[in-house]
Design a protein around this motif. Structure first.
Motif, mmCIF file in Angstrom:
data_model
loop_
_atom_site.group_PDB
_atom_site.id
_atom_site.type_symbol
_atom_site.label_atom_id
_atom_site.label_comp_id
_atom_site.label_asym_id
_atom_site.label_seq_id
_atom_site.Cartn_x
_atom_site.Cartn_y
_atom_site.Cartn_z
ATOM 1 N N GLN A 179 29.937 -10.981 3.021
ATOM 2 C CA GLN A 179 31.355 -10.964 2.660
ATOM 3 C C GLN A 179 32.206 -11.629 3.740
ATOM 4 O OE1 GLN A 179 33.122 -10.092 0.081
ATOM 5 N NE2 GLN A 179 31.586 -9.166 -1.246
ATOM 6 N N ASP A 180 31.958 -11.286 4.990
ATOM 7 C CA ASP A 180 32.725 -11.881 6.088
ATOM 8 C C ASP A 180 32.477 -13.375 6.184
ATOM 9 O OD1 ASP A 180 33.782 -9.427 6.725
ATOM 10 O OD2 ASP A 180 32.457 -9.070 8.451
ATOM 11 N N ALA A 208 21.880 -14.238 -0.245
ATOM 12 C CA ALA A 208 22.736 -14.122 -1.426
ATOM 13 C C ALA A 208 22.637 -15.406 -2.226
ATOM 14 C CB ALA A 208 24.193 -13.859 -1.033
ATOM 15 N N THR A 209 22.846 -15.308 -3.536
ATOM 16 C CA THR A 209 22.793 -16.480 -4.402
ATOM 17 C C THR A 209 23.768 -16.328 -5.560
ATOM 18 O OG1 THR A 209 21.350 -17.902 -5.745
ATOM 19 C CG2 THR A 209 20.876 -15.545 -5.753
ATOM 20 N N SER A 256 32.296 -17.387 -5.985
ATOM 21 C CA SER A 256 33.097 -16.308 -6.569
ATOM 22 C C SER A 256 32.203 -15.144 -6.986
ATOM 23 C CB SER A 256 33.907 -16.820 -7.759
ATOM 24 O OG SER A 256 33.068 -17.338 -8.771
ATOM 25 N N GLU A 257 31.018 -15.450 -7.527
ATOM 26 C CA GLU A 257 30.080 -14.390 -7.893
ATOM 27 C C GLU A 257 29.596 -13.633 -6.659
ATOM 28 O OE1 GLU A 257 28.159 -16.504 -11.880
ATOM 29 O OE2 GLU A 257 27.136 -16.666 -9.939
ATOM 30 N N ILE A 258 29.328 -14.374 -5.581
ATOM 31 C CA ILE A 258 28.862 -13.730 -4.354
ATOM 32 C C ILE A 258 29.950 -12.835 -3.780
ATOM 33 C CG2 ILE A 258 28.168 -14.156 -1.967
ATOM 34 C CD1 ILE A 258 26.768 -16.713 -3.017
ATOM 35 N N ARG A 259 31.188 -13.320 -3.776
ATOM 36 C CA ARG A 259 32.291 -12.495 -3.279
ATOM 37 C C ARG A 259 32.414 -11.193 -4.066
ATOM 38 N NH1 ARG A 259 35.048 -17.596 -3.452
ATOM 39 N NH2 ARG A 259 35.267 -18.469 -1.363
ATOM 40 N N ALA A 260 32.247 -11.296 -5.377
ATOM 41 C CA ALA A 260 32.432 -10.124 -6.243
ATOM 42 C C ALA A 260 31.261 -9.156 -6.180
ATOM 43 C CB ALA A 260 32.649 -10.578 -7.679
ATOM 44 N N ALA A 261 30.045 -9.676 -5.976
ATOM 45 C CA ALA A 261 28.856 -8.839 -6.141
ATOM 46 C C ALA A 261 28.218 -8.363 -4.849
ATOM 47 C CB ALA A 261 27.809 -9.587 -6.967
ATOM 48 N N SER A 262 28.361 -9.113 -3.765
ATOM 49 C CA SER A 262 27.618 -8.763 -2.552
ATOM 50 C C SER A 262 28.168 -7.503 -1.904
ATOM 51 C CB SER A 262 27.671 -9.921 -1.549
ATOM 52 O OG SER A 262 27.002 -9.554 -0.349
ATOM 53 N N THR A 263 27.255 -6.646 -1.479
ATOM 54 C CA THR A 263 27.624 -5.439 -0.735
ATOM 55 C C THR A 263 27.272 -5.566 0.751
ATOM 56 O OG1 THR A 263 25.482 -4.418 -1.252
ATOM 57 C CG2 THR A 263 27.314 -3.981 -2.762
ATOM 58 N N LEU A 285 23.250 -20.854 -2.195
ATOM 59 C CA LEU A 285 22.416 -19.865 -1.526
ATOM 60 C C LEU A 285 22.977 -19.654 -0.122
ATOM 61 C CD1 LEU A 285 18.878 -21.282 -2.428
ATOM 62 C CD2 LEU A 285 20.366 -19.847 -3.816
ATOM 63 N N ILE A 286 23.225 -18.413 0.236
ATOM 64 C CA ILE A 286 23.696 -18.097 1.581
ATOM 65 C C ILE A 286 22.485 -17.770 2.443
ATOM 66 C CG2 ILE A 286 25.191 -16.628 2.984
ATOM 67 C CD1 ILE A 286 26.714 -18.305 0.964
ATOM 68 N N MET A 287 22.409 -18.416 3.604
ATOM 69 C CA MET A 287 21.255 -18.250 4.481
ATOM 70 C C MET A 287 21.683 -17.615 5.801
ATOM 71 S SD MET A 287 18.338 -21.075 5.264
ATOM 72 C CE MET A 287 16.753 -20.563 5.949
#
Length: 243
Positions: free
Chosen positions: A229-230, A212-213, A217-224, A203-205
């Protein structure tokens, strides 16, 4: 299953948690990854009952825990400084939670032996605390946390005080131990590599909220979200570069 729903915690005019929500499934290991000051430790303390919440709900298997004191939640806590008792031997440190549960002596002896074997310290019951290395103390602290059979383990940067080489070795061991114990866990860290290696899901806080959760690799691919991303890319590069 642990459910944290829209939890808010404020200190004066500052929102340490600003509607934080998450779920942790049975036997799942979840890492909470974020920059310093984003509310990671406050969230862990709110789940543990050490930090009162202003609003929202913390529940486990459908039971509302929001007003329960820490000792009635059935969670195990492990912090960065380990907080081992220097006047107690390894065995008596591990036994502490069992004593608080009034566990019969023979049952406690067997459980202490079991969890010490689990963390690779078989037969270490009589050893003094002041003779332990950092990695050994970390294992004793984890054994003490697991001994009372908690229904959830909360770990707040448990490797933060160790050097990089030792952290690299122990993070895999922590995952193996938690998996063997079949205990769900939340692992708070600011280190990308630790989060990726110890958890089933990260989980990104940011600023008191989960933004994001998924696997990294899933977060890199899916997050807008440009910030996510940074953060994931920069944190990942920093972790790899510090090896």
């Amino acid at each position: 299953m642990l459910v944290v729903d829209d939890v808010r915690v404020t200190f004066g005019d500052t929102a340490a948690l600003d509607g934080a929500s998450l779920e942790v499934g049975t036997d799942e290991i979840v890492a909470i990854l974020g920059p310093s000051g984003c509310g990671k430790s406050t969230l862990l303390r709110a789940i543990a009952g050490l930090q009162p919440i202003d609003s929202g709900r913390v529940s486990f298997d459908g039971e509302d825990l929001s007003t329960l004191p820490p000792h009635r939640r059935g969670f195990g806590l492990m912090f960065q400084d380990y907080a081992l008792f220097p006047h107690r031997s390894v065995g008596r440190n591990v036994r502490f939670g069992l004593e608080m549960q009034d566990t019969p002596a023979a049952t406690a002896d067997a459980r202490v032996a079991e969890v010490l074997e689990m963390v690779g310290l078989t037969g270490w019951q009589p050893r003094p605390i002041d003779g332990l290395s950092g990695g050994e103390a970390q294992r004793v602290a984890l054994a003490r946390t697991l001994a009372p059979r908690p229904r959830l383990v909360l770990l707040d940067e448990p490797l933060g005080s160790l050097d990089r080489l030792l952290r690299d070795r122990l993070v895999s061991e922590i995952r193996q131990i938690l998996t063997r114990a079949s205990t769900p866990a939340i692992y708070v860290t600011h280190d990308h590599d630790e989060a990726e290696r110890v958890s089933d899901r990260t989980l990104i806080m940011r600023a008191g909220r989960i933004v994001a959760t998924g696997t990294l690799s899933e977060i890199r691919a899916a997050s807008t979200d440009p910030w996510v991303q940074d953060f994931v890319e920069i944190q990942g590069s920093d972790s790899k570069g510090s090896r």
